[in-house]
Design an enzyme around this catalytic site. Structure first.
Site, short mmCIF file in Angstrom:
data_model
loop_
_atom_site.label_atom_id
_atom_site.label_comp_id
_atom_site.label_asym_id
_atom_site.label_seq_id
_atom_site.Cartn_x
_atom_site.Cartn_y
_atom_site.Cartn_z
N CYS A 190 1.57 0.90 -3.05
CA CYS A 190 1.77 0.55 -4.46
C CYS A 190 2.89 1.45 -4.99
O CYS A 190 2.89 1.88 -6.13
CB CYS A 190 0.49 0.68 -5.28
SG CYS A 190 -0.23 2.31 -5.24
N ALA B 20 -10.36 4.11 1.60
CA ALA B 20 -11.11 4.42 0.38
C ALA B 20 -10.29 4.14 -0.87
O ALA B 20 -9.08 4.34 -0.87
CB ALA B 20 -11.50 5.90 0.40
N LYS C 53 -9.76 -3.15 -0.58
CA LYS C 53 -9.26 -4.09 0.44
C LYS C 53 -10.25 -4.23 1.60
O LYS C 53 -10.33 -5.29 2.21
CB LYS C 53 -7.88 -3.64 0.92
CG LYS C 53 -6.87 -3.65 -0.24
CD LYS C 53 -5.49 -3.24 0.16
CE LYS C 53 -4.61 -3.02 -1.05
NZ LYS C 53 -4.99 -1.85 -1.87
C1 SAM Z 1 -3.64 3.85 -1.38
S1 SAM Z 1 -5.12 4.68 -1.05
C2 SAM Z 1 -6.03 3.43 -0.22
C3 SAM Z 1 -6.63 2.41 -1.12
C4 SAM Z 1 -7.58 1.47 -0.39
N1 SAM Z 1 -6.93 0.84 0.74
C5 SAM Z 1 -8.13 0.40 -1.30
O1 SAM Z 1 -7.58 -0.69 -1.34
O2 SAM Z 1 -9.12 0.67 -2.00
C6 SAM Z 1 -4.68 5.70 0.29
C7 SAM Z 1 -5.83 6.42 0.95
O3 SAM Z 1 -5.28 7.12 2.08
C8 SAM Z 1 -6.07 8.26 2.31
N2 SAM Z 1 -5.25 9.12 3.18
C9 SAM Z 1 -4.30 10.01 2.84
N3 SAM Z 1 -3.73 10.55 3.94
C10 SAM Z 1 -4.37 9.97 5.01
C11 SAM Z 1 -4.25 10.12 6.42
N4 SAM Z 1 -3.38 10.95 6.97
N5 SAM Z 1 -5.06 9.37 7.20
C12 SAM Z 1 -5.97 8.52 6.67
N6 SAM Z 1 -6.12 8.36 5.34
C13 SAM Z 1 -5.33 9.06 4.53
C14 SAM Z 1 -6.36 8.78 0.92
O4 SAM Z 1 -7.52 9.58 0.93
C15 SAM Z 1 -6.53 7.47 0.14
O5 SAM Z 1 -7.89 7.15 0.05
#
Ligand code: SAM
Length: 304
Positions: free
Chosen positions: A232, A115, A119
Site C-alpha cells: 500500500c 497479520a 487478506k
Molecule cells: C502490510 S502488513 C500485512 C497486512 C496483511 N497482509 C493484511 O492484509 O491484513 C505487513 C506485515 O508484515 C509483517 N512483517 C514485517 N517484516 C516482516 C518480515 N521480515 N517477515 C514477515 N513478516 C514481516 C508486519 O508485522 C506486518 O504485519
C-alpha cells in the site's frame, strides 16, 4: 486535520503524478468498505440485515463481495454481525491482491506477511475453507489480532507461523502472497502519521527488506506457481524497483493484470537515474486519486 507534506515528499511526488489531484485525494476521507465473508453468510442475507439496521451499502465496482458503507451510519465495526465474522472491514483496494492471486480449492498457499489477516481471511473464503494456507508474520504482537480474525471469520484451513519471511525454507507452495511491510504512502488519507515519519532513508531500508522477501518468496514457489507482490505504498523504490530486482536476478515472468471497472495508472519505468524493465508495465499501480481508494501496487509473477 490537514496533512503536512514535507518538502522532499512534494518534490518527489510532483515528478510522478498530478500533485494537486494527489494532494486532494490525500485530504479526502476514505470511503469505508466491507468484504462479506462468504464462509459465514451470503451477500444477499447480510445486505438485507444491514439495510434493516439503517446502513446504506453500495457495491465496490470491481469486487462482488465488497461494499462501501455510505450515508449517515458508519459505526459498522461495532455490530454483532462483525463479531460473528459475517464481514471484514477492509479497504477496497486491499481486496485486489487475493483476487489477483486467484487461489483455488485444495491448493497450498503461503501468506508471507499476513497479520492482521484481512487478506488471509479473504483467501480462505475464496478457497471455501479447503487446502492449506500458511499465514506467517514475524511480529508476535500482531499474531493475536490475526488469530482473532481467523477464528471470528471461521477460517479452518489456516496454519499460523511466526518467522521472518526470508527464513522460511524447505517448502514449495502453489501460490504465494507477499503483501509486504511498507511505508504506507498509499494510505495518507487513512493515517497522517505516514507523512510524519516519511523520509527517503526509511524507504531505502524498506526496499532492502522487500527485495530480500521477494527473492525468498520466489524460491518457495513450485514450477508454474504464482506469486503476488503487493504494497500500500506508491514509492517506486518499494514497488517497481523491487519487481525489477526480481526480474534481474531470477527467471520470473510477469503477467498482465486487468480488473474490470478499476482505474489504474502507468507504472513508473524510470526513477532517480534507474531504468526499470519495460515488462513492469504489466503491473498495477493505483493512485489514491484514481478510484478514491487507498493507493496500491500489485504485481503478478509466474515461475516458468
Ligand atoms: C502490510 S502488513 C500485512 C497486512 C496483511 N497482509 C493484511 O492484509 O491484513 C505487513 C506485515 O508484515 C509483517 N512483517 C514485517 N517484516 C516482516 C518480515 N521480515 N517477515 C514477515 N513478516 C514481516 C508486519 O508485522 C506486518 O504485519
Amino acid at each position: 486535520m490537514q496533512p503536512q507534506f514535507k518538502k522532499e515528499f512534494i518534490e518527489r511526488y510532483r515528478k510522478m503524478t498530478d500533485w494537486k489531484e494527489f494532494r486532494e485525494a490525500c485530504t479526502k476521507r476514505l470511503k469505508r468498505s466491507i468484504r462479506i465473508n462468504t464462509l459465514k453468510i451470503s451477500p444477499e442475507k447480510l445486505i438485507k440485515r444491514l439495510e434493516e439496521k439503517g446502513y446504506k451499502l453500495t457495491q465496490v465496482q470491481f469486487y462482488k463481495e465488497g461494499f462501501y458503507v455510505e450515508g449517515e451510519k458508519m459505526d459498522i465495526g461495532n455490530l454483532p454481525e462483525h463479531t460473528l465474522g459475517y464481514f471484514y472491514v477492509q479497504e477496497a483496494a486491499s481486496m485486489i491482491p487475493p483476487l489477483i492471486l486467484g487461489p483455488e480449492k485444495n491448493e497450498f498457499i503461503l501468506d508471507m506477511a499476513a497479520a492482521p489477516g484481512s487478506k488471509t481471511t479473504q483467501l480462505s473464503a475464496l478457497m471455501e475453507n479447503t487446502g492449506i494456507i500458511v499465514a506467517n508474520d514475524y511480529k508476535y504482537q500482531r499474531l493475536k489480532p490475526l488469530e482473532i480474525n481467523l477464528q471470528r471469520c471461521g477460517c479452518k484451513n489456516v496454519l499460523v507461523t511466526i518467522s521472518k519471511g526470508h527464513k522460511i525454507k524447505n517448502m514449495q507452495f502453489d501460490k504465494i502472497l507477499l503483501d509486504a511491510p511498507c511505508s504506507g504512502t498509499g494510505g495518507i488519507a487513512k493515517s497522517l502519521r505516514t507523512l510524519e515519519i516519511y523520509n527517503t532513508d526509511m524507504i531505502k531500508k524498506l526496499a532492502i527488506e522487500q527485495k530480500r522477501l521477494i527473492l525468498t518468496a520466489y524460491s518457495l514457489l513450485k514450477p508454474k506457481g504464482i506469486l503476488v507482490y503487493s504494497t500500500c505504498s506508491i514509492e517506486p523504490h518499494e514497488d517497481e524497483a523491487v519487481i525489477n530486482h526480481l526480474l534481474k536476478n531470477t527467471d520470473a515472468k510477469l503477467e498482465n493484470i486487468e480488473i474490470k471497472n478499476l482505474k489504474s495508472s502507468e507504472p513508473v519505468l524510470e526513477f532517480e537515474n534507474e531504468i526499470y524493465s519495460s515488462e513492469i508495465k504489466k503491473c498495477l499501480r493505483i493512485w489514491p486519486q484514481d478510484n478514491n481508494t487507498e493507493g496500491f501496487f500489485v504485481a503478478k509473477i509466474i515461475k516458468p
